[in-house]
Scaffold this active site. Structure first.
Site, PDB file in Angstrom:
ATOM      1  N   LYS A 269       0.852  -1.184   0.000  1.00 33.07           N
ATOM      2  CA  LYS A 269       0.000   0.000   0.000  1.00 33.07           C
ATOM      3  C   LYS A 269       0.891   1.238   0.000  1.00 33.07           C
ATOM      4  O   LYS A 269       1.567   1.528   0.977  1.00 33.07           O
ATOM      5  CB  LYS A 269      -0.900  -0.001   1.240  1.00 33.07           C
ATOM      6  CG  LYS A 269      -2.006  -1.047   1.158  1.00 33.07           C
ATOM      7  CD  LYS A 269      -2.964  -0.931   2.317  1.00 33.07           C
ATOM      8  CE  LYS A 269      -4.033  -1.999   2.233  1.00 33.07           C
ATOM      9  NZ  LYS A 269      -4.999  -1.773   1.151  1.00 33.07           N
ATOM     10  N   ARG A 345     -10.468 -11.341   0.461  1.00 30.01           N
ATOM     11  CA  ARG A 345     -11.325 -12.331  -0.215  1.00 30.01           C
ATOM     12  C   ARG A 345     -10.685 -13.712  -0.214  1.00 30.01           C
ATOM     13  O   ARG A 345     -11.382 -14.714  -0.284  1.00 30.01           O
ATOM     14  CB  ARG A 345     -11.668 -11.830  -1.626  1.00 30.01           C
ATOM     15  CG  ARG A 345     -10.475 -11.640  -2.512  1.00 30.01           C
ATOM     16  CD  ARG A 345     -10.805 -10.823  -3.752  1.00 30.01           C
ATOM     17  NE  ARG A 345     -10.926  -9.384  -3.454  1.00 30.01           N
ATOM     18  CZ  ARG A 345     -11.203  -8.466  -4.362  1.00 30.01           C
ATOM     19  NH1 ARG A 345     -11.410  -8.802  -5.621  1.00 30.01           N
ATOM     20  NH2 ARG A 345     -11.295  -7.203  -4.014  1.00 30.01           N
TER      21      ARG A 345
HETATM   22  C1  TOD Z   1      -8.052  -3.964  -4.038  1.00 23.54           C
HETATM   23  C2  TOD Z   1      -8.717  -5.105  -4.746  1.00 23.54           C
HETATM   24  C3  TOD Z   1      -8.406  -4.007  -2.573  1.00 23.54           C
HETATM   25  C4  TOD Z   1      -8.035  -2.754  -1.841  1.00 23.54           C
HETATM   26  C5  TOD Z   1      -8.524  -2.797  -0.417  1.00 23.54           C
HETATM   27  C6  TOD Z   1      -7.807  -3.879   0.340  1.00 23.54           C
HETATM   28  C7  TOD Z   1      -8.758   1.558  -3.287  1.00 23.54           C
HETATM   29  C8  TOD Z   1      -8.333   1.942  -2.030  1.00 23.54           C
HETATM   30  C9  TOD Z   1      -8.831   3.048  -1.431  1.00 23.54           C
HETATM   31  C10 TOD Z   1     -10.223   3.417  -3.344  1.00 23.54           C
HETATM   32  C11 TOD Z   1      -7.104   0.744  -4.854  1.00 23.54           C
HETATM   33  O1  TOD Z   1      -7.389   1.293  -5.880  1.00 23.54           O
HETATM   34  O2  TOD Z   1      -5.963   0.477  -4.484  1.00 23.54           O
HETATM   35  C12 TOD Z   1      -8.240   0.359  -3.958  1.00 23.54           C
HETATM   36  C13 TOD Z   1      -9.706   2.308  -3.950  1.00 23.54           C
HETATM   37  C14 TOD Z   1      -9.796   3.809  -2.075  1.00 23.54           C
HETATM   38  N1  TOD Z   1      -7.791  -0.688  -3.081  1.00 23.54           N
HETATM   39  C15 TOD Z   1      -8.634  -1.555  -2.550  1.00 23.54           C
HETATM   40  O3  TOD Z   1      -9.818  -1.448  -2.633  1.00 23.54           O
HETATM   41  C16 TOD Z   1      -6.562  -4.045  -4.236  1.00 23.54           C
HETATM   42  O4  TOD Z   1      -8.266  -1.573   0.199  1.00 23.54           O
HETATM   43  O5  TOD Z   1      -6.637  -3.783   0.578  1.00 23.54           O
HETATM   44  N2  TOD Z   1      -8.462  -4.941   0.735  1.00 23.54           N
HETATM   45  O6  TOD Z   1      -7.810  -5.932   1.365  1.00 23.54           O
HETATM   46 ZN    ZN Z   2      -5.691  -5.560   1.002  1.00 22.63          ZN
END
Ligand code: TOD
Ligand code: ZN
Ligand code: ZN
Length: 494
Positions: A269, A345
């Site tokens: 992240k 998931r």
């Molecule tokens: C995603 C499938 C999962 C991930 C989620 C997670 C996002 C984050 C904040 C909007 C992204 O674009 O990186 C998105 C969109 C706001 N990320 C996610 O949704 C990689 O946060 O880590 N789940 O475990």
């Molecule tokens: Zn994640």
């Protein structure tokens, strides 16, 4: 905090702070009911001076010198015809925040007549409790003033509300527990500690508990869950709690995502993805364990409830998942991991397969699953995915009764093309557009189609940066009250 209903006439009540709800439009008539607490000529003038009209959430605080009531907080409730139980919750929360710790006994006088007394008592009692909880566990000194000791709901008949009032405490304890699990930092609330927390509730309330260690999960071939866990120095702990009354007619399973920290893994992240907030990624499991805590105390009859958490951390080390790995879940399906940050998931896949083996009447999972859901619905509304209209209706009703926001989202089967892999059965992420829908569709692959199942994405609702309503800034404990309502409702079904 003791909460009770008292029949007393408002003018006979004694205590340190009185919170009084005022409806818009009929102020003059309402003023007369406070005639012996405050002289009504004085009161009318104060209302005029401060332009207090009783519009929604308007406040007027009056300090009194005579008599034993030290302070009256008037709060506007808006027009009578628009009054909803949620307005009482909001008003009670706003006023509770105005009450300092020295004022120990608080009375609340609202236009109760407009509502079913039990629901109103419960809603307002919860609002007061939940808006005044402070988490001081990680302060070296208790700096805060003491909380309110006693709350009386004035003018409510204690004869018709005793069971509702008695439920306020167990429900709020469940919410508090959920909030504390979420706020606990990842170096404190580890997967092991989460299992310990489950053990504590099990011991305290007599629930059955099974904790599967890594080897036992291997025996069950939980390849998806274990793939996420292996990048961490901390071992995974698969938690299974069971509440079972005598001769239950119904059986439900609650599954919660339990990532005690989500670094993203090798799809680390970065940027605006809020890695520092990722202790919150076990919000689903917090809701599930909070519900277990409450259900174990309320002891509803007729319904057996299972609480499941595949707890682990998503970290990086030499044996962590690689982006591109192909893994096999416990139902035999193969998954190409095209994004290690879509780990929730993967853990839920094996947890759902396990849940299905229990042959329940319904499964509900809660998860801080996708940022896309936060973008779609914000922090007051969770997303609900299910193919089952009846389950959708039940959960929506349960949430609405709790004042928790939820909105049904489409299970768009054609989007399954987005999680098709060219080499394995599935890949774990689809394209960014519709990301919450493909997440739900991914989970669906691990649920036996004959079992009614709902998925609730709480990535937005589990945490708030605002300080509003029942929720102080931070963990909200979202989901506990909805789930408790749902289970209570199910337990009443023939
Ligand atoms: C995603 C499938 C999962 C991930 C989620 C997670 C996002 C984050 C904040 C909007 C992204 O674009 O990186 C998105 C969109 C706001 N990320 C996610 O949704 C990689 O946060 O880590 N789940 O475990
Ligand atoms: Zn994640
Ligand atoms: Zn996650």
């Amino acid at each position: 905090m003791r909460i009770s209903a008292v029949t007393e006439n408002i003018n006979d009540w004694s205590g340190s702070v009185l919170i009084a709800g005022i409806l818009e439009g009929t102020i003059e008539r309402q003023i007369s009911s406070f005639n012996t607490i405050i002289k009504d000529t004085f009161l009318s003038q104060r209302f005029i001076d401060s332009k207090f009209k009783g519009t929604k959430n308007q406040k007027l605080s009056i300090e009194l010198i005579e008599g034993n009531i030290k302070k009256v907080i008037f709060v506007g409730l808006g027009k009578a015809e628009n009054l909803r139980i949620d307005d009482l919750r909001k008003a009670a929360s706003i006023c509770t925040r105005q009450v300092s710790g020295n004022e120990r006994k608080v009375g609340i006088f609202f236009p109760w007549d407009a509502f079913d007394p039990s629901s109103a008592a419960c809603a307002v009692g919860e609002a007061v409790r939940l808006s005044s909880i402070k988490d001081l566990r990680f302060k070296s000194e208790a700096t805060d003033s003491s909380p309110i000791d006693e709350v009386e709901l004035i003018g409510l008949d204690p004869k018709i509300t005793p069971s509702a009032v008695a439920e306020i405490n167990p429900i709020c304890e469940g919410v508090k527990f959920a909030r504390e699990l979420v706020s606990a930092p990842p170096n404190v609330l580890t997967p092991y500690q989460m299992a310990k927390e489950a053990e504590t509730i099990a011991a305290e309330y007599g629930l059955d508990l099974k904790i599967l260690d890594k080897e036992e999960c291997q025996e069950l071939k939980m390849g998806a869950y274990l793939a996420v866990a292996k990048g961490s120095d901390l071992d995974p702990h698969f938690i299974h709690l069971k509440y079972s009354p005598k001769d239950p007619k119904h059986k439900v399973v609650l599954v919660g995502k339990g990532l005690t920290f989500d670094s993203g893994g090798y799809n680390l992240k970065v940027g605006a993805s809020q890695i520092e907030k990722m202790k919150y990624d076990m919000g689903g499991s917090a809701a599930v364990l909070g519900t277990a805590r409450t259900i174990a105390e309320l002891k509803p009859s007729n319904i057996e409830v299972h609480f499941i958490v595949a707890a682990c951390e998503n970290m990086i080390n030499g044996s962590a998942l690689h982006p591109g790995d192909i893994i096999t879940a416990s139902n035999g399906k193969t998954i190409e991991v095209n994004n290690t940050d879509a780990e929730g998931r993967l853990t839920l896949a094996d947890a759902l397969v396990y849940a299905c083996k229990l042959k329940p009447d319904a499964i509900v999972d809660l998860a801080t699953l996708t940022g896309a859901c936060v973008i779609a619905l914000g922090d007051e509304i969770a997303g609900l995915w299910t193919d089952n209209d009846q389950l959708s209706e039940q959960l929506t009703k349960a949430a609405s009764k709790a004042g928790e926001g939820i909105w049904r989202m489409p299970m768009q089967d054609s989007y399954k093309a987005g999680i098709k892999s060219s080499i394995a059965d599935l890949q774990n992420t689809g394209p960014r557009p519709g990301g919450s829908i493909t997440a739900a569709l991914f989970l669906k692959e691990f649920v036996t189609s004959s079992i009614p199942w709902a998925h609730i994405d709480i990535a937005g609702t589990c945490w708030t940066e605002k300080d509003r309503d029942l929720n102080p800034k931070g963990a909200t404990g979202y989901g506990v009250r909805m789930l408790v309502n749902w289970i209570k409702e199910m337990s009443q079904k023939p």
